[in-house]
Design a protein around this motif. Structure first.
Motif, PDB file in Angstrom:
ATOM      1  N   PHE A 150      -0.033   0.898  -3.899  1.00 16.68           N
ATOM      2  CA  PHE A 150      -1.393   1.111  -4.375  1.00 16.68           C
ATOM      3  C   PHE A 150      -1.557   2.448  -5.076  1.00 16.68           C
ATOM      4  N   GLU A 151      -2.422   2.440  -6.087  1.00  9.71           N
ATOM      5  CA  GLU A 151      -2.906   3.680  -6.676  1.00  9.71           C
ATOM      6  C   GLU A 151      -4.167   4.052  -5.905  1.00  9.71           C
ATOM      7  N   PRO A 152      -4.339   5.323  -5.550  1.00  8.79           N
ATOM      8  CA  PRO A 152      -5.541   5.709  -4.802  1.00  8.79           C
ATOM      9  C   PRO A 152      -6.824   5.327  -5.537  1.00  8.79           C
ATOM     10  N   LEU A 153      -7.752   4.772  -4.808  1.00  9.96           N
ATOM     11  CA  LEU A 153      -9.066   4.416  -5.330  1.00  9.96           C
ATOM     12  C   LEU A 153     -10.065   4.483  -4.182  1.00  9.96           C
ATOM     13  N   PRO A 154     -10.460   5.718  -3.805  1.00 14.44           N
ATOM     14  CA  PRO A 154     -11.405   5.861  -2.695  1.00 14.44           C
ATOM     15  C   PRO A 154     -12.717   5.140  -3.001  1.00 14.44           C
ATOM     16  N   PRO A 155     -13.378   4.543  -2.042  1.00 12.46           N
ATOM     17  CA  PRO A 155     -13.087   4.519  -0.618  1.00 12.46           C
ATOM     18  C   PRO A 155     -12.163   3.363  -0.219  1.00 12.46           C
ATOM     19  N   GLN A 156     -11.751   2.522  -1.196  1.00 11.24           N
ATOM     20  CA  GLN A 156     -10.874   1.402  -0.834  1.00 11.24           C
ATOM     21  C   GLN A 156      -9.580   1.900  -0.217  1.00 11.24           C
ATOM     22  N   ILE A 157      -8.926   2.862  -0.869  1.00 11.62           N
ATOM     23  CA  ILE A 157      -7.707   3.453  -0.327  1.00 11.62           C
ATOM     24  C   ILE A 157      -7.531   4.838  -0.932  1.00 11.62           C
ATOM     25  N   GLY A 158      -7.344   5.824  -0.068  1.00 13.03           N
ATOM     26  CA  GLY A 158      -7.197   7.200  -0.512  1.00 13.03           C
ATOM     27  C   GLY A 158      -5.740   7.569  -0.717  1.00 13.03           C
ATOM     28  N   ALA A 159      -5.499   8.779  -1.199  1.00 13.11           N
ATOM     29  CA  ALA A 159      -4.133   9.256  -1.444  1.00 13.11           C
ATOM     30  C   ALA A 159      -3.310   9.277  -0.160  1.00 13.11           C
ATOM     31  N   ASP A 160      -3.982   9.368   0.988  1.00 11.42           N
ATOM     32  CA  ASP A 160      -3.281   9.372   2.275  1.00 11.42           C
ATOM     33  C   ASP A 160      -3.022   7.961   2.811  1.00 11.42           C
ATOM     34  N   GLY A 161      -3.432   6.925   2.049  1.00 10.98           N
ATOM     35  CA  GLY A 161      -3.216   5.545   2.480  1.00 10.98           C
ATOM     36  C   GLY A 161      -4.281   5.017   3.417  1.00 10.98           C
ATOM     37  N   GLU A 162      -5.284   5.822   3.714  1.00 14.16           N
ATOM     38  CA  GLU A 162      -6.365   5.407   4.611  1.00 14.16           C
ATOM     39  C   GLU A 162      -7.551   4.909   3.792  1.00 14.16           C
ATOM     40  N   GLY A 163      -8.367   4.073   4.398  1.00 14.61           N
ATOM     41  CA  GLY A 163      -9.562   3.577   3.738  1.00 14.61           C
ATOM     42  C   GLY A 163      -9.827   2.130   4.120  1.00 14.61           C
ATOM     43  N   LEU A 164     -10.667   1.472   3.340  1.00 14.35           N
ATOM     44  CA  LEU A 164     -11.069   0.105   3.646  1.00 14.35           C
ATOM     45  C   LEU A 164      -9.891  -0.865   3.608  1.00 14.35           C
ATOM     46  N   GLN A 167       3.443  -2.223   5.006  1.00 11.74           N
ATOM     47  CA  GLN A 167       4.051  -0.932   4.673  1.00 11.74           C
ATOM     48  C   GLN A 167       3.400  -0.496   3.363  1.00 11.74           C
ATOM     49  N   VAL A 168       2.528   0.507   3.414  1.00 10.25           N
ATOM     50  CA  VAL A 168       1.750   0.926   2.255  1.00 10.25           C
ATOM     51  C   VAL A 168       2.373   2.175   1.635  1.00 10.25           C
ATOM     52  N   GLN A 169       2.569   2.129   0.314  1.00  9.82           N
ATOM     53  CA  GLN A 169       3.039   3.285  -0.440  1.00  9.82           C
ATOM     54  C   GLN A 169       2.024   3.585  -1.526  1.00  9.82           C
ATOM     55  N   MET A 170       1.734   4.866  -1.697  1.00 10.34           N
ATOM     56  CA  MET A 170       0.800   5.295  -2.726  1.00 10.34           C
ATOM     57  C   MET A 170       1.593   5.752  -3.952  1.00 10.34           C
ATOM     58  N   MET A 171       1.125   5.317  -5.144  1.00 10.43           N
ATOM     59  CA  MET A 171       1.823   5.648  -6.386  1.00 10.43           C
ATOM     60  C   MET A 171       0.920   5.316  -7.558  1.00 10.43           C
ATOM     61  N   PRO A 172       1.259   5.781  -8.756  1.00  9.95           N
ATOM     62  CA  PRO A 172       0.484   5.376  -9.932  1.00  9.95           C
ATOM     63  C   PRO A 172       0.555   3.858 -10.127  1.00  9.95           C
ATOM     64  N   TYR A 173      -0.495   3.291 -10.692  1.00  7.64           N
ATOM     65  CA  TYR A 173      -0.549   1.840 -10.853  1.00  7.64           C
ATOM     66  C   TYR A 173       0.617   1.310 -11.691  1.00  7.64           C
ATOM     67  N   SER A 174       1.013   2.040 -12.737  1.00  7.76           N
ATOM     68  CA  SER A 174       2.110   1.558 -13.588  1.00  7.76           C
ATOM     69  C   SER A 174       3.394   1.373 -12.769  1.00  7.76           C
ATOM     70  N   ARG A 175       3.655   2.293 -11.856  1.00  7.62           N
ATOM     71  CA  ARG A 175       4.833   2.165 -10.994  1.00  7.62           C
ATOM     72  C   ARG A 175       4.663   1.028  -9.991  1.00  7.62           C
ATOM     73  N   ALA A 176       3.457   0.898  -9.436  1.00 10.20           N
ATOM     74  CA  ALA A 176       3.188  -0.197  -8.493  1.00 10.20           C
ATOM     75  C   ALA A 176       3.407  -1.546  -9.175  1.00 10.20           C
ATOM     76  N   LYS A 177       2.966  -1.670 -10.409  1.00 13.06           N
ATOM     77  CA  LYS A 177       3.136  -2.914 -11.151  1.00 13.06           C
ATOM     78  C   LYS A 177       4.620  -3.197 -11.403  1.00 13.06           C
ATOM     79  N   ARG A 178       5.380  -2.172 -11.768  1.00 12.06           N
ATOM     80  CA  ARG A 178       6.826  -2.354 -11.966  1.00 12.06           C
ATOM     81  C   ARG A 178       7.501  -2.797 -10.675  1.00 12.06           C
ATOM     82  N   GLN A 179       7.112  -2.174  -9.551  1.00 13.71           N
ATOM     83  CA  GLN A 179       7.715  -2.551  -8.273  1.00 13.71           C
ATOM     84  C   GLN A 179       7.369  -3.990  -7.902  1.00 13.71           C
ATOM     85  N   LEU A 180       6.157  -4.408  -8.194  1.00 17.69           N
ATOM     86  CA  LEU A 180       5.758  -5.786  -7.920  1.00 17.69           C
ATOM     87  C   LEU A 180       6.590  -6.750  -8.755  1.00 17.69           C
TER      88      LEU A 180
END
Length: 98
Positions: free
Chosen positions: A39-53, A70-83
């Motif tokens: 995930f890319e951080p998008l508070p309040p859904q999910i913060g840089a620390d991986g916490e949130g809704l 298992q949640v990892q925080m990263m830029p969306y472009s990287r998340a999309k590549r990993q997916l």
């Protein structure tokens, strides 16, 4: 993967998707392998620390018997590549640029 659709449905509908499609408690799909989420951080859904809704939603799903997340925080472009490469099972959130 059925889990991806369920999780995204829950995220998009605010948790109103049917719980009937969940496996019985204590029977996580795919054994005990964690569901890899990027995930890319998008508070309040999910913060840089991986916490949130989203984290709260994942905890509820784990309590229902799904494999752990298992949640990892990263830029969306990287998340999309990993997916796309199979390194992640789900990714989000799609960035909105003004």
């Amino acid at each position: 993967m059925r889990i991806n659709w369920l999780v995204f449905s829950l995220l998009l509908t605010g948790g109103s998707a049917s719980w009937a499609s969940l496996p019985q408690a204590g029977q996580p799909p795919d054994g005990e392998q964690p569901i890899r989420a990027a995930f890319e951080p998008l508070p309040p859904q999910i913060g840089a620390d991986g916490e949130g809704l989203v984290r709260q939603l994942f905890e509820r799903l784990e309590q229902q018997g799904l494999a752990p997340f298992q949640v990892q925080m990263m830029p969306y472009s990287r998340a999309k590549r990993q997916l796309l490469s199979g390194e992640a099972d789900l990714a989000g959130f799609t960035p909105v640029r003004a």
